[in-house]
Write a protein that holds these residues in place. Sequence first.
Motif, short mmCIF file in Angstrom:
data_model
loop_
_atom_site.label_atom_id
_atom_site.label_comp_id
_atom_site.label_asym_id
_atom_site.label_seq_id
_atom_site.Cartn_x
_atom_site.Cartn_y
_atom_site.Cartn_z
N VAL A 172 -8.67 -15.64 8.78
CA VAL A 172 -8.24 -15.43 7.39
C VAL A 172 -8.08 -16.80 6.72
O VAL A 172 -7.35 -17.66 7.21
N LYS A 173 -8.78 -17.01 5.62
CA LYS A 173 -8.73 -18.29 4.91
C LYS A 173 -7.73 -18.22 3.76
O LYS A 173 -7.40 -17.13 3.26
N GLU A 175 -8.14 -18.74 0.68
CA GLU A 175 -8.69 -18.09 -0.50
C GLU A 175 -8.74 -16.56 -0.38
O GLU A 175 -9.00 -15.85 -1.36
N ASP A 176 -8.51 -16.05 0.86
CA ASP A 176 -8.48 -14.60 1.05
C ASP A 176 -7.13 -14.00 0.67
O ASP A 176 -6.97 -12.77 0.69
N THR A 185 -0.76 -10.26 -0.64
CA THR A 185 -1.97 -9.77 0.03
C THR A 185 -1.61 -9.38 1.46
O THR A 185 -1.03 -10.18 2.21
N ILE A 187 -3.00 -7.78 5.28
CA ILE A 187 -4.19 -7.75 6.13
C ILE A 187 -4.19 -6.43 6.90
O ILE A 187 -3.25 -6.13 7.64
N SER A 214 -9.86 -5.28 -2.02
CA SER A 214 -10.06 -5.34 -0.57
C SER A 214 -11.45 -5.86 -0.23
O SER A 214 -12.46 -5.38 -0.76
N LYS A 215 -11.48 -6.84 0.69
CA LYS A 215 -12.76 -7.42 1.13
C LYS A 215 -12.80 -7.43 2.66
O LYS A 215 -11.80 -7.63 3.33
N LEU A 217 -13.33 -9.07 6.02
CA LEU A 217 -13.16 -10.47 6.45
C LEU A 217 -13.80 -10.74 7.81
O LEU A 217 -14.35 -11.82 8.04
N TYR A 226 -9.56 -6.23 6.84
CA TYR A 226 -9.74 -6.27 5.38
C TYR A 226 -8.46 -6.82 4.77
O TYR A 226 -7.36 -6.63 5.32
N ASN A 227 -8.61 -7.50 3.64
CA ASN A 227 -7.42 -7.87 2.86
C ASN A 227 -7.25 -6.84 1.75
O ASN A 227 -8.18 -6.11 1.39
N THR A 229 -4.70 -6.52 -1.97
CA THR A 229 -3.64 -7.11 -2.80
C THR A 229 -2.91 -6.00 -3.58
O THR A 229 -3.56 -5.09 -4.11
#
Length: 376
Positions: A172-173, A175-176, A185, A187, A214-215, A217, A226-227, A229
Amino acid sequence: MATRYWIVSLPVQTTSSSSSLWNRLQESISKNSFDTPLYRFNIPNLRVGTLDSLLALGDDLLKANTFIESCSHKIRRQIEDLEKVSGVLSSSLTVDGVPVDSYLTKFVWDEAKYPTMTPLKEIVDGIHVEVAKIDDDLKVRIAEYNNVRSQLNAINRKQTGSLAVRDLSNLVKPEDLVTSEHLVTLIAVVPKYSQKDWLSSYETLTTYVVPRSSKHLHEDNEYAIYNVTLFNRDADNFRTKARERGFQIRDFEYSTETQESRKQELEKLMQDQESLRNSLLNWCYTSYGEVFTSWMHFCAVRLFAESILRYGLPPSFLSVVLSPSVKSEKKVRSILETLSDSSNSTFWKTDDDGNMGGLGGDADTHPYVSFTINLI
């Protein structure tokens, strides 16, 4: 290198001498079992003491031999394990600068360390104390090394295990993640077969989820992460609803300081493991030699004590070391029995040619003193 030896003593008759008996033995072995290495096992004239003291020594010899042999094998196995892990070629173990088998077959009593006028029990007790100290030290060193290995293994499991349990710091970066006064956010760990379900349902699990936030990762063989927010105040409710749908929300907070700390901890543990492994390996090389030296002196005491009880006083026997092949064992036993020329040889035999036991309780039953040394 042979790994199995017999240490034997044969009685020297009053009409003969140890030199002539040695010559006869050499001749018989060379004619009838030429593949059997044969060596003198030179034992000095030790302090005999009383018959009672020799008999009382019996139990001590049995226990001590089992313990010393066990310690020797334990160190040897540890060396093999460490060499394998280190990726180094297996070295030929040495004792006092010579190969192990050479030390045994060319054994010389160390008068400075074990004065021959010392009572046999004191020599045996002294050897036992020396080896016990090395054995205790080995346990401490192995425990210290294994402790660091366990810590490293635990970290590696977190790095390589399932996404449900592994450390997510490298996946997890920054920017995530979105972190503000009102937004957070989370996870989510989603079973691979449920990814479509997640994507179609996460926005409606609770009221305050940011749409299309949600993206994907990362994923492994079982899970994808997925993240997502949402508003801070809705986080606990979202965790509950996600769990009901079979999605796991992992507690995660990105921290540069934590990342750096973990990296330093890992590097230190790797350095500690390498240092401890090298230290333990070098210690084992040295300690193996010390234990083996003690063991061979112990064997000399044992052979001497058994020979006195078997053949009587004054000491008059020939002590040798042999390494017969399995197929030659019966032939060599026959040669030794013939040369022992014992009037009571029948007494020492059993119907199944088994073991009646000698002074130490585990010596082979023959009309001569004999016991086996297994180097590995």
